[in-house]
Design an enzyme around this catalytic site. Sequence first.
Site, PDB file in Angstrom:
ATOM      1  N   LYS A  52       0.839  -1.202   0.000  1.00 59.34           N
ATOM      2  CA  LYS A  52       0.000   0.000   0.000  1.00 59.34           C
ATOM      3  C   LYS A  52       0.871   1.248   0.000  1.00 59.34           C
ATOM      4  CE  LYS A  52      -3.922  -2.210   2.226  1.00 59.34           C
ATOM      5  NZ  LYS A  52      -4.596  -2.595   3.457  1.00 59.34           N
ATOM      6  N   GLN A  96      -5.187  -1.422   9.441  1.00 62.50           N
ATOM      7  CA  GLN A  96      -5.073  -2.750   8.840  1.00 62.50           C
ATOM      8  C   GLN A  96      -5.713  -3.805   9.751  1.00 62.50           C
ATOM      9  OE1 GLN A  96      -3.918  -3.422   5.787  1.00 62.50           O
ATOM     10  NE2 GLN A  96      -4.186  -5.602   5.995  1.00 62.50           N
ATOM     11  N   ASP A 119     -11.566   2.711   3.630  1.00 64.00           N
ATOM     12  CA  ASP A 119     -12.014   1.319   3.515  1.00 64.00           C
ATOM     13  C   ASP A 119     -13.511   1.228   3.231  1.00 64.00           C
ATOM     14  OD1 ASP A 119     -10.065  -0.713   3.799  1.00 64.00           O
ATOM     15  OD2 ASP A 119      -9.821  -0.230   5.922  1.00 64.00           O
TER      16      ASP A 119
HETATM   17  N1  GUN Z   1      -7.073  -6.694   5.827  1.00 61.54           N
HETATM   18  C1  GUN Z   1      -7.296  -7.439   4.712  1.00 61.54           C
HETATM   19  N2  GUN Z   1      -7.973  -6.716   3.799  1.00 61.54           N
HETATM   20  C2  GUN Z   1      -8.184  -5.498   4.342  1.00 61.54           C
HETATM   21  C3  GUN Z   1      -8.821  -4.310   3.865  1.00 61.54           C
HETATM   22  O1  GUN Z   1      -9.356  -4.225   2.761  1.00 61.54           O
HETATM   23  N3  GUN Z   1      -8.807  -3.255   4.719  1.00 61.54           N
HETATM   24  C4  GUN Z   1      -8.240  -3.312   5.955  1.00 61.54           C
HETATM   25  N4  GUN Z   1      -8.296  -2.218   6.729  1.00 61.54           N
HETATM   26  N5  GUN Z   1      -7.647  -4.400   6.415  1.00 61.54           N
HETATM   27  C5  GUN Z   1      -7.616  -5.476   5.611  1.00 61.54           C
END
Ligand code: GUN
Length: 282
Positions: A52, A96, A119
């Site tokens: 990311k 996350q 998100d």
């Molecule tokens: N962990 C796995 N996929 C995601 C996601 O799309 N967003 C977040 N915040 N954590 C994750």
Amino acid sequence: MILIDGKKAAAELREELKKEVAELKNKYNKVPGLTVILIGELAPSKIYVKNKEKSANEVGLKSEVIRYPETVEEITVLEKIDELNNDDTVSGILVQLPLPKHIDKQKVIEAISPGKDVDGFHPMNVGNLSSGYESSVPCTPLGCYLLIKKIETNLSGKKAVVVGRSNLNGKPMTQLLLKENCTVTITHSKTADLKGECLKGDIIVAAVGIPELVKGDWVKKDAIVIDVGINKTEKGIVGDVAFDEVSKVAKALTPVPGGVGPMTIACLLKNTIECFKRSQKN
Ligand code: GUN
């Protein structure tokens, strides 16, 4: 059969976003900023967060990762989110997941200002999406949606079958397809005749977390099939779709890996830019 190249689509999207960031920088003399909070040492989470950060930098976003040990207190995280909510240089906040057990996930999600919720997990964004109003949209279903639109621009009247009902994928995917005037059936692991339901779909999105569940004889000829699954098996990583069989009947199919996955991160960047633009309007 069209093999839907998610890597290529994500690279194209990142190029578009890079141009947009440059334009925003000219217009506002600042760039959108993404802050990711990473708690603990889970290897998959660390890999996701690294990717990311790399992608955010690539398109010219301001990017920051805040790391906490597994033992961090919930209040410390909530106070940091509050600080970020009030920081004008931060357009998007992502915590996350998964979180350590002693931290209340929903409390954390609800602490993020809905306008910075890249998100799309905040109840305000979930509600706005289901009401058809402007909202952040969860990154993975948004990525699936963009891939489907690359194959078929007019989805009106199509029958779509979503396999899986998670808040992360299945439910928001359903909302996006409904907005496009699809007739959507939401199915899941307890659905009585899952094969029969899948066979009705012009579009199938499989996001149920069961390795190679969707078989070749579950798919209507020339359907578009999107595979969200990432399952570790003894033969390696496989999706929720039996790729070899389904590739013989589908019009278009995403591979695993290299399908939906790369689009998810590109959509996170897109969401960060959308949050920035909305904040400039308000
Ligand atoms: N962990 C796995 N996929 C995601 C996601 O799309 N967003 C977040 N915040 N954590 C994750």
